[in-house]
Write a protein that holds these residues in place. Structure first.
Motif: not given
Length: 205
Positions: A129-133, A135-143
């Motif tokens: 239940k981590h907030p999606y924002w 998840f995006c903050l950490f996932a998208f730049p790393a991706a």
């Protein structure tokens, strides 16, 4: 590393295939994402594909695949967890949980650089239940960084990139975990320094 499947997919779907490459692991096919991203880079050198469009297609495929896994984990929770634990992906699942518990939100970013953990992390984060924002903050730049690294490997070394990937498979995870550990140590030191500063200010007050 056999790329015949990627060749056939590219001939049929062009740029769309580069988007689909990132979904192959999501559907359970045993094809490394590293190979798919590097193949997308390689084909821009050997054929008349635009590097920018090819990169964006590959990147969008990766983040949309990760977002879909996050959504499935968030919506179905324990149901999807029980199903994965009974599948051949059980060991990857356990690694993802352990990595998230140990390194917190930073595990989301660095999981992209660790095979196995990268597959399970979005599901685990969704179930947690981590907030999606966040998840995006950490996932998208790393991706983005991850895609750029492997895409460029394919472009710079179009003839020998499979052999390079075989060697990097062991090096990059070690570097990623080292960076995570170093970052956590620095954060803890900074937190202790801030606590010490706050205590000194209270005494003076």
């Amino acid at each position: 590393m056999d790329t015949v499947f990627f060749d056939e997919l590219t001939e049929r779907f062009g740029y769309w295939s580069m988007f689909l490459f990132s979904w192959l692991l999501f559907f359970g096919l045993p094809l490394p994402n590293e190979l798919a991203a590097s193949f997308s880079g390689m084909i821009t050198v050997q054929q008349s594909y635009n590097p920018f469009i090819a990169f964006i297609s590959t990147y969008l495929g990766l983040i949309s695949s990760a977002s879909a896994a996050y959504g499935i984990g968030r919506l179905f929770g324990s149901k999807i967890e029980n199903r994965i634990r009974r599948s051949r992906f059980a060991s990857r699942w356990e690694k993802s949980i352990e990595f998230l518990n140990r390194y917190g939100s930073w595990a989301i970013a660095f999981s992209f650089f660790i095979p196995g953990v990268r597959w399970g992390m979005p599901y685990v984060v969704g179930i947690s239940k981590h907030p999606y924002w966040k998840f995006c903050l950490f996932a998208f730049p790393a991706a983005f960084v991850w895609t750029m690294i492997y895409f460029q490997i394919g472009r710079v070394f179009p003839l020998v990139y499979p052999e390079i990937l075989t060697n990097l498979r062991y090096i990059i995870p070690i570097v990623a975990i080292t960076l995570v550990a170093a970052g956590i140590i620095l954060q803890r030191k900074k937190a202790k320094q801030n606590q010490g500063t706050a205590k000194n200010l209270k005494r003076r007050g």
